[in-house]
Enzyme design. Sequence first.
Site, PDB file in Angstrom:
ATOM      1  N   ASP A  53      -0.114  -5.966 -15.101  1.00  0.00           N
ATOM      2  CA  ASP A  53      -0.858  -5.616 -13.890  1.00  0.00           C
ATOM      3  C   ASP A  53      -0.625  -6.750 -12.896  1.00  0.00           C
ATOM      4  O   ASP A  53      -0.083  -7.816 -13.242  1.00  0.00           O
ATOM      5  CB  ASP A  53      -2.343  -5.431 -14.217  1.00  0.00           C
ATOM      6  CG  ASP A  53      -3.027  -4.445 -13.280  1.00  0.00           C
ATOM      7  OD1 ASP A  53      -2.492  -4.191 -12.188  1.00  0.00           O
ATOM      8  OD2 ASP A  53      -4.096  -3.933 -13.645  1.00  0.00           O
ATOM      9  N   CYS A  54      -1.022  -6.547 -11.666  1.00  0.00           N
ATOM     10  CA  CYS A  54      -0.691  -7.514 -10.616  1.00  0.00           C
ATOM     11  C   CYS A  54      -1.271  -8.900 -10.916  1.00  0.00           C
ATOM     12  O   CYS A  54      -2.465  -9.032 -11.204  1.00  0.00           O
ATOM     13  CB  CYS A  54      -1.209  -7.006  -9.276  1.00  0.00           C
ATOM     14  SG  CYS A  54      -0.906  -8.155  -7.918  1.00  0.00           S
TER      15      CYS A  54
END
Length: 538
Positions: free
Chosen positions: A267-268
């Site tokens: 995920d970011c």
Amino acid sequence: MTTTREWDNWSLKKKVGQLFVFGFHGFEPTAQIKQLIETSGIGGTIYFSRNVKDAKQVHKLSGELQSIARKAGNPPLFVAIDQEGGMVARLVDGVTLMPGNMALGATGDKESARETAFVCGEELRQLGVTMNYAPCIDVNNNPDNPVINVRSYSDRSDVVAELGAAAVAGYQAARVAATVKHFPGHGDTAVDSHHALPILLHGRDRLDAIELKPFRAAIEAGTDCIMTAHVCLPALDPSGVPSTLSEPVITGLLRKELGYDGIVVTDCLEMDAIDKTYGPEQGAIKALQAGADMVLISHTFDKQWAALEAVVRAVENGELAEARINEALNRIMTLKEKLVLEEPLLPWSQVEWEIGTEVNRAVAIKWSEASVTLVKDEGPLLPLSREKSTLVLWPKIVPVSVADEMLSGDGSLGHFLGEYGANIVERQMDDDHPFADLETFSQIVVVTYDASKHPVERDIAREVVKLAPERTIAVSVRNPLDLLLYPEVKTYMAVYECRPLALAAAARVLLGDLKPQGKLPLEISAAYPFGWSAAVHS
């Protein structure tokens, strides 16, 4: 005998570049994203709403980005997007927006997940998007979860597993890489990892029974990608490291125990759970050490560039093994060979007729209509009379991304009720909303979005139900648990998103033109359990 592949002879910098997916700002390629593609050979980019106007513009943007990569002598990019459907959709105009996961869960039919994913995937593919960060297969078993909620199919792990696997099959039949998320599970958290690090204290037996079951099913279905969660699970890694950076979670559990050999994407790393603790530079190194293959950094050029440079230095100084880089690169290039190396983007004139078609729209309508759930009707107040005066009250608290669409006059529940012949007055709730004229309306429809998180919305709904109990129908257009905030209401309908097709379906049910077919995909209370429908049980 080991075969030498083209990428085995690349420079370290070029190899490392392929391991990153970066976002950028704007509807056209910026100088910064051009630099990252040309000089660093990044593996992919991601579209957010800030990159999207409509289908034609996205098609043009995808072509421009791939042209930059091609002219620089680099492999084609993965172009990724979060197109989950329903409330999480970056691309709306000019495409067929499918229902979201909880709406699909309410249909009780796994074909809803497969068919909507296939149609969505086909349209994305025509626009040059080859990787969808969907489906979300977190199990929504925590009513206080601030980030998953209707992005989940259900609070039952077997339902999530079945529909999630069906969605994987649908996307990948359309030749778009499915990316199930968020491993090993973000459903039972009360903290949003965009803002802090959630900690999940369940033991391994519970994780096997609930959180991990959908991921096992997705792996069995052959998912191309899995996205990690910035969630700490001490039962899997007692060090307190987030799963995205955890070797016991990624390499130990996901790779070795569950047998997954596809791409793992983070995920970011600009989410606060990582950004405010490790930072994207150390986060990228630690994620790759842990076994991730692609690193997502969505927003800031300086952080993207610094992370690239940090990973190269980490390999050069021995902190990160080059063998780990090669392993990740091999997975990435193997999937690119399957999906993007030999299939150039077709011209817009050849694809525009295949996007947003009536056939595709019919699929979205069918499953939107199948999801509308009548939870209670003790009046009974349904169907609404078309002739009687009807007040529709909307919540002021709605997402900016859908507010204009919902309240513009052509995307609201009142609009559709009016289109179908009802006598409607529509207003927006706010702190100063007067209730003096409620008596002038024969029928009242109170619409709530997520009343537990918005006191004004909750309080106004309660007040209207109290003042006009015999005339009020409540419709939730996101969180079905809103019923718990105004349990005295006699008629309650759950619609799991405030997108136009869902609201049109809700209007038809309210007016008696459509039978409610949906069943609760989660338990609201003992009185309204999983699988409940007043249309069936009344």
